[in-house]
Enzyme design. Structure first.
Site, mmCIF file in Angstrom:
data_model
loop_
_atom_site.group_PDB
_atom_site.id
_atom_site.type_symbol
_atom_site.label_atom_id
_atom_site.label_comp_id
_atom_site.label_asym_id
_atom_site.label_seq_id
_atom_site.Cartn_x
_atom_site.Cartn_y
_atom_site.Cartn_z
ATOM 1 N N ASP A 67 0.822 -1.215 0.000
ATOM 2 C CA ASP A 67 0.000 0.000 0.000
ATOM 3 C C ASP A 67 0.852 1.259 0.000
ATOM 4 O O ASP A 67 2.063 1.212 0.203
ATOM 5 C CB ASP A 67 -0.967 -0.001 1.208
ATOM 6 N N ASN A 136 -7.874 -3.085 13.938
ATOM 7 C CA ASN A 136 -9.248 -3.403 13.517
ATOM 8 C C ASN A 136 -9.279 -4.610 12.573
ATOM 9 O O ASN A 136 -10.294 -4.870 11.944
ATOM 10 C CB ASN A 136 -9.881 -2.185 12.825
ATOM 11 N N GLU A 143 -9.867 -2.184 5.050
ATOM 12 C CA GLU A 143 -10.546 -1.888 6.309
ATOM 13 C C GLU A 143 -11.815 -2.751 6.435
ATOM 14 O O GLU A 143 -12.327 -3.261 5.435
ATOM 15 C CB GLU A 143 -10.928 -0.404 6.340
HETATM 16 C C1 F6R Z 1 1.391 -1.656 6.106
HETATM 17 C C2 F6R Z 1 0.087 -2.278 6.161
HETATM 18 C C3 F6R Z 1 -0.723 -2.333 7.408
HETATM 19 C C4 F6R Z 1 0.085 -2.611 8.655
HETATM 20 C C5 F6R Z 1 -0.795 -2.560 9.897
HETATM 21 C C6 F6R Z 1 -0.007 -2.768 11.173
HETATM 22 O O1 F6R Z 1 1.956 -1.735 4.815
HETATM 23 O O2 F6R Z 1 -0.348 -2.729 5.163
HETATM 24 O O3 F6R Z 1 -1.733 -3.320 7.266
HETATM 25 O O4 F6R Z 1 0.691 -3.878 8.554
HETATM 26 O O5 F6R Z 1 -1.444 -1.325 9.956
HETATM 27 O O6 F6R Z 1 0.865 -1.687 11.365
HETATM 28 P P1 F6R Z 1 1.979 -1.722 12.488
HETATM 29 O O7 F6R Z 1 2.950 -2.786 12.093
HETATM 30 O O8 F6R Z 1 2.615 -0.362 12.464
HETATM 31 O O9 F6R Z 1 1.292 -2.039 13.771
#
Ligand code: F6R
Length: 242
Positions: A67, A136, A143
């Site tokens: 992403d 979440n 999402e």
């Molecule tokens: C990042 C991504 C997100 C993160 C998730 C957890 O490229 O796709 O899904 O893996 O938000 O983020 P952290 O590791 O910062 O807790």
């Protein structure tokens, strides 16, 4: 799903970093799917250490990141391109032209998603996809929603995601409200998936992903349908599992 519990994020980073190194050794032209955020940093540190020690080369590897934020200049330190350059690409022998991102600033978003998805297909798909998980239950920036997504698309980030990631932004450049992300379908097309969760903030999402139904309100639960998924958990992230 294969579930592996290890004592800390360091051991998890070593194990998962070694998976990517082993794949690059077996198949120097391997295709990696990569993630950003705090979770993968120990994994990237292991890959950097082993590359610097001359044990592995990533010179033939191709990567696709999950992403990228919309409306954030590519050169901004919090863009995911900048993150990957700082945390991994700038410290290993990968060729910059082999690292691919969705362009969150593309004027034609649909064409950009089609370009990215076609490129993944053209190189034969992703061999090993690394995932973190949102509080979440999001994977990539998929999402909670009423339906599962398929290919790449532009998404409006939820208040939970904005709250979690705002810590990296300032008043001058606030947290973007939208991102481009690979869809759940794109993620499930990877040949192998490894998801890491560390810390108690992820415990509920992990419980829903593993013990709950396959439900788009818990996007990570879609991984139950994949045949080759390994989940690495530290004790805090695993604490609510039966
Ligand atoms: C990042 C991504 C997100 C993160 C998730 C957890 O490229 O796709 O899904 O893996 O938000 O983020 P952290 O590791 O910062 O807790």
């Amino acid at each position: 799903m294969k579930i592996i519990k290890l004592p800390s994020e360091i051991e998890i980073g070593q194990a998962v970093g070694d998976m990517f190194c082993a794949l690059a050794q077996q198949n120097p032209q391997a295709v990696f799917g990569l993630a950003t955020g705090a979770t993968p940093i120990p994994t990237y540190q292991r890959m950097i250490a082993r590359c610097k020690a001359g044990e592995v080369s990533f010179a033939g590897v191709t990567t696709f990141n999950l992403d990228e934020y919309c409306n954030l200049p590519e050169a901004h330190p919090q863009s995911y391109r900048s993150f990957m350059r700082a945390q991994l690409f700038g410290q290993i022998d990968i060729l910059p032209q082999n690292t691919h991102f969705l362009d969150g600033n593309a004027s034609d978003e649909l064409a950009e998603c089609q370009r990215f998805d076609a490129l993944v297909e053209q190189v034969g798909g992703i061999d090993l996809q690394l995932l973190g998980i949102g509080r979440n239950g999001h994977i990539g920036f998929n999402e909670p929603d009423d339906t599962f997504t398929d290919g790449s698309f532009k998404v409006e980030l939820t208040p939970s995601t904005i709250a979690a990631n705002s810590v990296y932004f300032t008043e001058d450049v606030p947290m973007p409200t939208h991102a481009m992300t690979m869809g759940v379908g794109s993620i499930l097309r990877a040949k192998e998936i490894v998801l890491i969760a560390t810390g108690s903030a992820k415990a509920e999402a992990i419980k829903a992903m593993i013990e709950g139904p396959v439900d788009p309100q818990s996007p990570a639960s879609a991984l139950q349908k994949h045949k080759n998924v390994t989940i690495y958990l530290d004790p805090a992230a695993a604490s609510l599992l039966e």
